[in-house]
Write an enzyme that holds these catalytic residues in place. Structure first.
Site, mmCIF file in Angstrom:
data_model
loop_
_atom_site.group_PDB
_atom_site.id
_atom_site.type_symbol
_atom_site.label_atom_id
_atom_site.label_comp_id
_atom_site.label_asym_id
_atom_site.label_seq_id
_atom_site.Cartn_x
_atom_site.Cartn_y
_atom_site.Cartn_z
ATOM 1 C CG ASN A 79 -2.099 0.885 1.112
ATOM 2 O OD1 ASN A 79 -1.966 2.044 0.717
ATOM 3 N ND2 ASN A 79 -3.277 0.374 1.443
ATOM 4 C CG ASP A 80 1.438 3.226 -3.528
ATOM 5 O OD1 ASP A 80 2.486 2.564 -3.485
ATOM 6 O OD2 ASP A 80 0.639 3.173 -4.489
ATOM 7 C CG ASN A 155 -13.368 -1.910 3.549
ATOM 8 O OD1 ASN A 155 -13.951 -2.600 4.371
ATOM 9 N ND2 ASN A 155 -12.417 -1.059 3.862
ATOM 10 C CG HIS A 166 -9.530 -2.505 -10.195
ATOM 11 N ND1 HIS A 166 -9.484 -2.448 -11.571
ATOM 12 C CD2 HIS A 166 -8.885 -3.629 -9.835
ATOM 13 C CE1 HIS A 166 -8.819 -3.498 -12.025
ATOM 14 N NE2 HIS A 166 -8.449 -4.235 -10.989
ATOM 15 C CG HIS A 168 -9.319 -3.128 -4.076
ATOM 16 N ND1 HIS A 168 -10.364 -2.372 -4.585
ATOM 17 C CD2 HIS A 168 -9.031 -2.579 -2.869
ATOM 18 C CE1 HIS A 168 -10.669 -1.409 -3.735
ATOM 19 N NE2 HIS A 168 -9.886 -1.519 -2.670
ATOM 20 C CG PHE A 317 -27.051 5.037 9.311
ATOM 21 C CD1 PHE A 317 -25.813 5.458 8.863
ATOM 22 C CD2 PHE A 317 -28.153 5.191 8.485
ATOM 23 C CE1 PHE A 317 -25.671 6.039 7.610
ATOM 24 C CE2 PHE A 317 -28.014 5.772 7.233
ATOM 25 C CZ PHE A 317 -26.783 6.193 6.792
ATOM 26 C CG MET A 318 -24.407 -0.679 13.442
ATOM 27 S SD MET A 318 -25.455 -1.695 14.527
ATOM 28 C CE MET A 318 -25.367 -3.268 13.678
HETATM 29 P P1 H2U Z 1 -9.966 0.711 -0.196
HETATM 30 O O1 H2U Z 1 -10.707 1.011 -1.421
HETATM 31 O O2 H2U Z 1 -10.508 -0.516 0.520
HETATM 32 O O3 H2U Z 1 -9.824 1.916 0.650
HETATM 33 O O4 H2U Z 1 -8.492 0.259 -0.638
HETATM 34 C C1 H2U Z 1 -7.736 0.885 -1.594
HETATM 35 C C2 H2U Z 1 -6.340 1.015 -1.044
HETATM 36 O O5 H2U Z 1 -5.464 1.259 -2.124
HETATM 37 C C3 H2U Z 1 -6.185 2.173 -0.068
HETATM 38 O O6 H2U Z 1 -5.762 1.660 1.169
HETATM 39 C C4 H2U Z 1 -4.452 2.106 -1.702
HETATM 40 C C5 H2U Z 1 -5.117 3.033 -0.709
HETATM 41 O O7 H2U Z 1 -4.189 3.494 0.249
HETATM 42 N N1 H2U Z 1 -3.887 2.801 -2.860
HETATM 43 C C6 H2U Z 1 -2.531 2.742 -3.080
HETATM 44 O O8 H2U Z 1 -1.806 2.117 -2.320
HETATM 45 N N2 H2U Z 1 -2.003 3.383 -4.163
HETATM 46 C C7 H2U Z 1 -2.730 4.118 -5.035
HETATM 47 O O9 H2U Z 1 -2.185 4.682 -5.951
HETATM 48 C C8 H2U Z 1 -4.192 4.210 -4.885
HETATM 49 C C9 H2U Z 1 -4.795 3.518 -3.710
#
Ligand code: H2U
Length: 351
Positions: A79-80, A155, A166, A168, A317-318
């Site tokens: 994750n970025d 999610n 997308h 994921h 809604f909780m």
């Molecule tokens: P969610 O849609 O469940 O929030 O997950 C998408 C994740 O993708 C999110 O945690 C990561 C976001 O930080 N992300 C990247 O790491 N790089 C990107 O360029 C876009 C989104």
């Protein structure tokens, strides 16, 4: 006290979640209140198959400049914008009971299920879903050695805070045992010590006998709306093979799991004719230093928490009583299971 005989679909009562020790208030008589909510027509899938501006698509450069490969199946990257990092300083120890603090380290990954943006698990083939499960296992195998808890979760839908359409999921690996699974571990262990059997293995057997809350059933997996469900259409997908963790599944259990996920998520989408939002995730025995220790009390399972209540746009809604006192529901878990059982799990409404 009333002399009337108790009827679960008529009379309010409380049910205990033995995994958390929390109670849920069930108020089925509220289902009788007048409702003039809208009936919606099924949603179309308006997303393009490929969006050159979507950082999760194959071949696209993410905002940090890294270009995704032109992937054809699953694709995993760190994750970025991770919530958990390695190599951060530990907080100073506090002896003040009112200001307790502890270190937290870890890593977060994003896993794309499929190259096409306009698909979702129920629209994917069971072979493609099997590839997702196998990649979950690869990731778990890689992370379990170092981390106490590896949380795989999806999610789905903006209603659940998903930031990107997308298909994921995310994987967060933690140096610590997070509160929810830790609470489960404590309750599962206490049940095992008392009954010498795993709580969820016993629960599966009871649900198979009662046949009141079953949604999907096959030799390897059981999906039920739990007796103690808080969310209207919450389900639990439980191993029938005493699996402890996702990485101890056999090939046929993986293939059957793919079919189970496809059927459950197709039912979800068909219920209100929309791409059904939810948060789901896997819970199994803890990892890291816990591997090799006693895990007889655990049974691998996934939990689905969908927010929708009456239609594609009317969600629960909780809030209010739920936030201040305890979870509350109107529709009984048995009624929710019946609705999910009755809806088609083979043919998706978009097909
Ligand atoms: P969610 O849609 O469940 O929030 O997950 C998408 C994740 O993708 C999110 O945690 C990561 C976001 O930080 N992300 C990247 O790491 N790089 C990107 O360029 C876009 C989104």
């Amino acid at each position: 006290m009333s002399k009337e005989e108790f009827v679960a679909t008529e009379h309010q009562h409380r049910r205990l979640n033995p995994l958390t020790g929390q109670w849920v208030l069930v108020c089925p008589h509220r289902m009788k209140r007048p409702w003039s909510g809208q009936q919606e027509s099924p949603q179309k899938n308006e997303l393009p198959e490929f969006d050159p501006t979507n950082p999760l698509c194959p071949g696209v450069a993410r905002p940090n400049g890294v270009k995704n490969p032109v992937y054809e199946s699953t694709f995993v990257f760190t994750n970025d914008f991770p919530a958990l990092l390695e190599g951060v300083p530990d907080p100073p120890v506090s002896s003040d009971p009112l200001f307790q603090v502890a270190p937290a380290r870890g890593t977060c990954r994003v896993m794309c299920f499929h190259p096409k943006s306009n698909t979702t698990l129920p629209l994917m083939s069971s072979t493609e879903i099997s590839a997702v499960i196998k990649e979950w296992i690869n990731q778990y195998n890689d992370l379990q050695k170092k981390y106490t808890w590896v949380q795989i979760f999806e999610n789905k839908g903006s209603a659940m805070g998903c930031s990107n359409p997308h298909p994921h999921c995310q994987i967060w690996a933690c140096s610590f045992f997070p509160s929810e699974p830790k609470l489960k571990d404590t309750n599962l262990r206490a049940y095992y010590q008392q009954h010498k059997r795993a709580l969820l293995d016993d629960y599966v057997q009871r649900e198979l006998t009662k046949e009141e809350r079953i949604v999907v059933k096959n030799p390897d997996w059981l999906v039920v709306v739990p007796y103690w469900a808080s969310w209207p259409f919450e389900t639990m997908l439980i191993s029938r093979n005493k699996n402890k963790r996702i990485n101890d599944l056999t090939k046929s259990q993986i293939d059957n799991l793919a079919l189970t996920i496809k059927e459950l998520t197709t039912k979800y989408d068909n219920l209100f004719g929309c791409s059904f939002p939810y948060s789901m995730g896997w819970h199994g025995a803890p990892t890291g230093d816990e591997i090799g220790k006693d895990d007889a009390h655990w049974t691998l399972h996934a939990i689905y928490y969908p927010p929708l209540l009456r239609s594609a746009t009317i969600r629960k809604f909780m809030v209010g009583f739920e936030l201040l006192c305890q979870a509350q529901r109107d529709l009984t878990p048995e009624q929710a299971a019946q609705r999910l059982r009755d809806v088609d799990g083979k043919k998706h409404y978009l097909h």
